[in-house]
Structures are given as structure tokens and as C-alpha cells.
Design an enzyme around this catalytic site. Sequence first.
Site, PDB file in Angstrom:
ATOM      1  N   TYR A 171       0.829  -1.207   0.000  1.00  0.00           N
ATOM      2  CA  TYR A 171       0.000   0.000   0.000  1.00  0.00           C
ATOM      3  C   TYR A 171       0.866   1.260   0.000  1.00  0.00           C
ATOM      4  CZ  TYR A 171      -3.738   3.140   1.724  1.00  0.00           C
ATOM      5  OH  TYR A 171      -4.647   4.154   1.892  1.00  0.00           O
ATOM      6  N   LYS A 175       1.088   4.073  -2.900  1.00  0.00           N
ATOM      7  CA  LYS A 175       0.630   5.424  -2.586  1.00  0.00           C
ATOM      8  C   LYS A 175       1.707   6.474  -2.831  1.00  0.00           C
ATOM      9  CE  LYS A 175      -3.662   4.893  -1.402  1.00  0.00           C
ATOM     10  NZ  LYS A 175      -4.704   5.381  -2.346  1.00  0.00           N
TER      11      LYS A 175
END
Length: 307
Positions: A171, A175
Site C-alpha cells: 500500500y 501510494k
Amino acid sequence: MSAQDSRMLDFSGRVAIVTGAGSGLGRSHALLLASRGARVVVNDLGGAVDGRGGSATAADAVVAEIKAAGGEAVANHDSVSDPAGAARIVQVALDAWGRVDILVNNAGILRDKSFAKMPLEDFDAVMAVHLLGSAYVTHAAWPHMQAANYGRVVMTTSAAGLYGNFGQTNYGAAKLGLVGLMNALKQEGGKNGILINTIAPVAATRMTEPLFPPKLLPHLQPAYISAVVAYLCSESCNATGDIISVGAGYYAKAQIVESEGVFYGAGAEVTPEMIAADWGRITDMGKARAYGAAMEEVAKIFGYFIK
């Protein structure tokens, strides 16, 4: 009407795409844009938090909400992680209204595990939705924004990408990758009136509720996030390349900055021991500065020995 009301941001005539808009932040963004006059493509695969499965129910329900309030919306159930699906998302907007002015890349999934225990399948899946999915949908919308000499794009990063978080290597990598994508696109889009910014939100959604203490959840309303998203999507916004941290009524700009650094001189023989001795000066952020483009940072280096 008050002076403040007379300046209300209006999206009449604009067409917006919001990915992952079947619930949580995406739903909130779609509802707010529609309430201000935007015609909205509500995209949602309808899968679980980990991205598995799919259902038309979520996107269709948000479209029904928008229409019940007098707005215009159409649903799309494609996955952003599929290039053909991403193209279909944009085509839905073109088929319905002939244009696309606004793109909010919000779709996301979670497959949290410590890196040592994470199957690469889970790493790839999260990268595919967050980073590649945002790139795919933006790539499909980009030529239409270029032709119109107008566009507003919002990416969704996270503090996990900006600063790191245990158990979220997939993640976090995705991101922060979105920030790099934004930084390049802001250079390419400006001449065609395309502005692109990124939010780093903290809100209570089905993805994040298990991560926060229950007493905090009432303060983490998605509406706080949608307010800045709507501004970044508006004609009134002139910003591009900004990262806005937002949550619970808090708004701030985040930046990647570089220290003043140490220059040893052109042609100097630099040893590891010299680096060790000067590490404090090299990493001193007291005079840190931000750069608007990669070549600005390169110019700083060249400036030491090219006069």
C-alpha cells in the site's frame, strides 16, 4: 444570498468520474460533486476490501441517491486495474455526456501483512489497483482533457506512503508512487489547462475503521475530505502538484524537501569517511527547500561548479 454563498463552487456542465465511488470516500466525493451540478460517473467494482469479488449493487445505489436528489449520474462496474476496464470507465462518460472534465482516482483495496509474510500476489494486487489503476484511468481520460484544454485530476495518496506504516509495504509503495505520477503529469498537463493534485486523507471508511479507536471514528467524517476534493476539482483552483493532508477538519500541505547539503568541490575525491564525518551537515534540514521540478534540483547541483 450572502457574499460567501455567491462564491459557491458550481460544477454545472462539468462531467466527473469518481473511481471506487460505491462507498466511503468515493461515495462522498460523488454525492458532493453531483449536488453542485456535476454529472458523475460512479465507478465501483463492488468487491470486498481486499479486492476480491464484485457486485453492481454499490455503484447502482449511489447513482440512485444522486438521481433521487435531482442530479445526473451513471454507473460503471469495471475494475480500474484492467486497462480495458479503465478505458470503458472513461467511455461511459463520453457516451453519456460527450466529455470528461474531472477525474478523482479514489479506488483502492487493502491486503495488509508484514513484508516477510506477504505473498507477492498481494503486493501486485494492491499496486495494480492503487498505482496502475490510477494511471490507466488517467491515461484514458488525458487526451480528452488535452483536446478540451481543461482538466482536473485528483490522486489519493496516504500517510502510509508519505511516512510509512507497519504491514503496508504494498500500500505504501503504491501510494507514494502516485505522488511521482502526479509530479510528472503536472509538468505535462499545464500547457493544456490540466491541473493535478493529491490528497492524503484520514477518514472512517470500511477500509480504515478497524485501524482507529472507536472514539475517534465520529470525528473522521468523509465530508471533510470531499470538501478539499471538490475545491481541487473546481475552476477556481489554480494549484497543481500539491499534496494535501486532510482529516477531521485538518488541512495542510505536505512536500518532499531537500537539505542544503554539502558540496565538496568539482573533481573532489570523496571517501566514505568524509561522508561519515559530515553526515550531520548532509542531513541537516534547517535550510531545507522544495523543488517544483526535477531539473530545478539538478540545477542546484550544477550551480556549484558552473558559473
